[in-house]
Design a protein around this motif. Sequence first.
Motif, PDB file in Angstrom:
ATOM      1  N   LEU A 107       0.725  -1.213   0.060  1.00 35.60           N
ATOM      2  CA  LEU A 107       0.055   0.055  -0.022  1.00 35.60           C
ATOM      3  C   LEU A 107       0.907   1.266   0.009  1.00 35.60           C
ATOM      4  CD1 LEU A 107      -2.740  -1.212   2.571  1.00 35.60           C
ATOM      5  CD2 LEU A 107      -2.728  -1.190   0.232  1.00 35.60           C
ATOM      6  N   HIS A 108       0.525   2.022  -1.127  1.00 33.88           N
ATOM      7  CA  HIS A 108       1.083   3.341  -1.136  1.00 33.88           C
ATOM      8  C   HIS A 108       0.648   4.204  -2.301  1.00 33.88           C
ATOM      9  CE1 HIS A 108       4.103   6.475  -2.192  1.00 33.88           C
ATOM     10  NE2 HIS A 108       4.417   6.616  -0.951  1.00 33.88           N
ATOM     11  N   LYS A 109      -0.261   5.206  -2.019  1.00 32.81           N
ATOM     12  CA  LYS A 109      -1.246   5.598  -3.160  1.00 32.81           C
ATOM     13  C   LYS A 109      -0.581   6.048  -4.339  1.00 32.81           C
ATOM     14  CE  LYS A 109      -4.744   7.279   0.152  1.00 32.81           C
ATOM     15  NZ  LYS A 109      -5.481   8.705   0.627  1.00 32.81           N
ATOM     16  N   THR A 110       0.568   6.598  -4.187  1.00 32.34           N
ATOM     17  CA  THR A 110       1.327   6.989  -5.581  1.00 32.34           C
ATOM     18  C   THR A 110       1.812   5.779  -6.376  1.00 32.34           C
ATOM     19  OG1 THR A 110       2.121   9.289  -4.527  1.00 32.34           O
ATOM     20  CG2 THR A 110       3.163   8.207  -6.363  1.00 32.34           C
ATOM     21  N   MET A 111       2.587   4.657  -5.616  1.00 32.99           N
ATOM     22  CA  MET A 111       2.861   3.757  -6.207  1.00 32.99           C
ATOM     23  C   MET A 111       1.904   2.785  -6.833  1.00 32.99           C
ATOM     24  SD  MET A 111       6.366   3.944  -6.672  1.00 32.99           S
ATOM     25  CE  MET A 111       6.333   2.147  -7.326  1.00 32.99           C
ATOM     26  N   ASN A 112       0.863   2.698  -5.908  1.00 31.99           N
ATOM     27  CA  ASN A 112      -0.268   1.759  -6.517  1.00 31.99           C
ATOM     28  C   ASN A 112      -0.968   2.393  -7.820  1.00 31.99           C
ATOM     29  OD1 ASN A 112      -1.229   1.637  -3.016  1.00 31.99           O
ATOM     30  ND2 ASN A 112      -0.660  -0.069  -4.117  1.00 31.99           N
ATOM     31  N   SER A 113      -0.927   3.638  -7.895  1.00 33.51           N
ATOM     32  CA  SER A 113      -1.508   4.470  -9.025  1.00 33.51           C
ATOM     33  C   SER A 113      -0.398   4.191 -10.241  1.00 33.51           C
ATOM     34  CB  SER A 113      -1.622   6.013  -8.743  1.00 33.51           C
ATOM     35  OG  SER A 113      -2.100   6.473 -10.095  1.00 33.51           O
ATOM     36  N   GLN A 114       0.841   4.480  -9.940  1.00 32.63           N
ATOM     37  CA  GLN A 114       1.827   4.188 -10.929  1.00 32.63           C
ATOM     38  C   GLN A 114       1.822   2.563 -11.358  1.00 32.63           C
ATOM     39  OE1 GLN A 114       3.645   6.521 -12.572  1.00 32.63           O
ATOM     40  NE2 GLN A 114       2.583   8.091 -11.344  1.00 32.63           N
ATOM     41  N   ALA A 115       1.929   1.738 -10.635  1.00 34.28           N
ATOM     42  CA  ALA A 115       2.141   0.389 -10.857  1.00 34.28           C
ATOM     43  C   ALA A 115       1.028  -0.132 -11.794  1.00 34.28           C
ATOM     44  CB  ALA A 115       2.352  -0.441  -9.840  1.00 34.28           C
ATOM     45  N   ARG A 116      -0.104   0.398 -11.644  1.00 35.59           N
ATOM     46  CA  ARG A 116      -1.245  -0.201 -12.390  1.00 35.59           C
ATOM     47  C   ARG A 116      -1.255   0.135 -13.759  1.00 35.59           C
ATOM     48  NH1 ARG A 116      -4.878   2.809  -8.856  1.00 35.59           N
ATOM     49  NH2 ARG A 116      -4.537   1.787  -6.889  1.00 35.59           N
ATOM     50  N   SER A 117      -0.188   1.285 -14.149  1.00 37.26           N
ATOM     51  CA  SER A 117      -0.345   1.521 -15.530  1.00 37.26           C
ATOM     52  C   SER A 117       0.741   0.685 -16.229  1.00 37.26           C
ATOM     53  CB  SER A 117       0.190   2.953 -15.708  1.00 37.26           C
ATOM     54  OG  SER A 117       1.501   3.184 -15.315  1.00 37.26           O
ATOM     55  N   LEU A 118       1.502  -0.112 -15.382  1.00 43.04           N
ATOM     56  CA  LEU A 118       2.649  -1.035 -16.066  1.00 43.04           C
ATOM     57  C   LEU A 118       2.048  -2.428 -16.404  1.00 43.04           C
ATOM     58  CD1 LEU A 118       5.200  -0.218 -13.349  1.00 43.04           C
ATOM     59  CD2 LEU A 118       4.935   0.876 -15.796  1.00 43.04           C
ATOM     60  N   SER A 119       2.446  -2.708 -17.612  1.00 40.07           N
ATOM     61  CA  SER A 119       2.557  -4.094 -18.003  1.00 40.07           C
ATOM     62  C   SER A 119       3.409  -4.874 -17.305  1.00 40.07           C
ATOM     63  CB  SER A 119       2.397  -4.296 -19.583  1.00 40.07           C
ATOM     64  OG  SER A 119       3.913  -4.068 -19.996  1.00 40.07           O
ATOM     65  N   ASP A 120       3.315  -6.450 -17.290  1.00 39.29           N
ATOM     66  CA  ASP A 120       4.403  -7.196 -16.873  1.00 39.29           C
ATOM     67  C   ASP A 120       5.557  -6.950 -17.698  1.00 39.29           C
ATOM     68  OD1 ASP A 120       2.650  -8.430 -15.101  1.00 39.29           O
ATOM     69  OD2 ASP A 120       2.446 -10.252 -16.303  1.00 39.29           O
ATOM     70  N   GLN A 121       5.599  -6.682 -18.861  1.00 45.67           N
ATOM     71  CA  GLN A 121       6.948  -6.544 -19.744  1.00 45.67           C
ATOM     72  C   GLN A 121       7.616  -5.197 -19.378  1.00 45.67           C
ATOM     73  OE1 GLN A 121       8.528  -8.668 -21.767  1.00 45.67           O
ATOM     74  NE2 GLN A 121      10.196  -7.388 -21.480  1.00 45.67           N
ATOM     75  N   ASP A 122       6.808  -4.095 -19.061  1.00 42.65           N
ATOM     76  CA  ASP A 122       7.055  -3.040 -18.304  1.00 42.65           C
ATOM     77  C   ASP A 122       7.938  -3.089 -17.135  1.00 42.65           C
ATOM     78  OD1 ASP A 122       6.059  -1.504 -20.633  1.00 42.65           O
ATOM     79  OD2 ASP A 122       4.377  -0.966 -19.339  1.00 42.65           O
ATOM     80  N   MET A 123       7.444  -4.038 -16.240  1.00 47.37           N
ATOM     81  CA  MET A 123       8.071  -4.129 -15.024  1.00 47.37           C
ATOM     82  C   MET A 123       9.329  -4.814 -15.103  1.00 47.37           C
ATOM     83  SD  MET A 123       4.964  -5.357 -12.639  1.00 47.37           S
ATOM     84  CE  MET A 123       3.427  -4.511 -12.648  1.00 47.37           C
ATOM     85  N   LEU A 124       9.364  -6.021 -15.867  1.00 48.91           N
ATOM     86  CA  LEU A 124      10.769  -6.758 -16.286  1.00 48.91           C
ATOM     87  C   LEU A 124      11.560  -5.683 -16.789  1.00 48.91           C
ATOM     88  CD1 LEU A 124       9.068  -9.956 -18.133  1.00 48.91           C
ATOM     89  CD2 LEU A 124      10.331  -9.787 -15.682  1.00 48.91           C
ATOM     90  N   ASP A 125      11.174  -4.878 -17.917  1.00 48.93           N
ATOM     91  CA  ASP A 125      12.271  -3.952 -18.354  1.00 48.93           C
ATOM     92  C   ASP A 125      12.773  -2.878 -17.505  1.00 48.93           C
ATOM     93  OD1 ASP A 125      11.556  -5.060 -20.926  1.00 48.93           O
ATOM     94  OD2 ASP A 125      10.255  -3.419 -21.506  1.00 48.93           O
ATOM     95  N   ILE A 126      11.909  -2.470 -16.439  1.00 51.40           N
ATOM     96  CA  ILE A 126      12.327  -1.447 -15.591  1.00 51.40           C
ATOM     97  C   ILE A 126      13.164  -2.334 -14.475  1.00 51.40           C
ATOM     98  CG2 ILE A 126      11.587  -0.145 -13.430  1.00 51.40           C
ATOM     99  CD1 ILE A 126       9.102   0.521 -15.147  1.00 51.40           C
ATOM    100  N   ALA A 127      12.866  -3.701 -14.148  1.00 52.83           N
ATOM    101  CA  ALA A 127      13.927  -4.287 -13.401  1.00 52.83           C
ATOM    102  C   ALA A 127      15.168  -4.608 -13.957  1.00 52.83           C
ATOM    103  CB  ALA A 127      13.203  -5.750 -13.188  1.00 52.83           C
ATOM    104  N   ALA A 128      15.328  -5.071 -15.208  1.00 53.30           N
ATOM    105  CA  ALA A 128      16.557  -5.095 -15.800  1.00 53.30           C
ATOM    106  C   ALA A 128      17.371  -3.917 -16.024  1.00 53.30           C
ATOM    107  CB  ALA A 128      16.194  -5.502 -17.271  1.00 53.30           C
ATOM    108  N   TYR A 129      16.485  -2.784 -16.297  1.00 45.74           N
ATOM    109  CA  TYR A 129      17.586  -1.228 -16.263  1.00 45.74           C
ATOM    110  C   TYR A 129      17.904  -1.054 -14.786  1.00 45.74           C
ATOM    111  CZ  TYR A 129      18.430   3.543 -16.038  1.00 45.74           C
ATOM    112  OH  TYR A 129      19.018   4.826 -15.696  1.00 45.74           O
ATOM    113  N   LEU A 130      17.179  -1.406 -13.868  1.00 44.29           N
ATOM    114  CA  LEU A 130      17.798  -0.931 -12.450  1.00 44.29           C
ATOM    115  C   LEU A 130      18.998  -1.960 -12.070  1.00 44.29           C
ATOM    116  CD1 LEU A 130      14.371  -0.412 -10.757  1.00 44.29           C
ATOM    117  CD2 LEU A 130      16.381   1.224 -11.221  1.00 44.29           C
TER     118      LEU A 130
END
Length: 110
Positions: free
Chosen positions: A81-104
Amino acid sequence: MKIQRLAGFAACAMLLGMTLAAHAESGDARQGKVKFQGCIGWHGIPLVTNAYPTFKVPKLAGQHPEYIVAALKGYKNGERLHKTMNSQARSLSDQDMLDIAAYLATLDGQ
């Protein structure tokens, strides 16, 4: 001859399918860099804190990709639970998450 050709096509199709599946399970760090740009102002600056309530914003450079994906999925489905992160994460696809994780994971976590 016809059977050999058909077997060759089947083998190629199977290899292509395996390659596509492997790519879908991994992230593209170049794409992740682009997708992370809106987040870098918070998660890329040392010692950043939130205004209210006051807390340190986590620096994500060098984090394990599995952790980043799990955290983003947790925010997306409401387990974390975190309002900003909940909102931001809802817009991400699974591939977006994988891409961001790979970059980080490519960044120096020091």
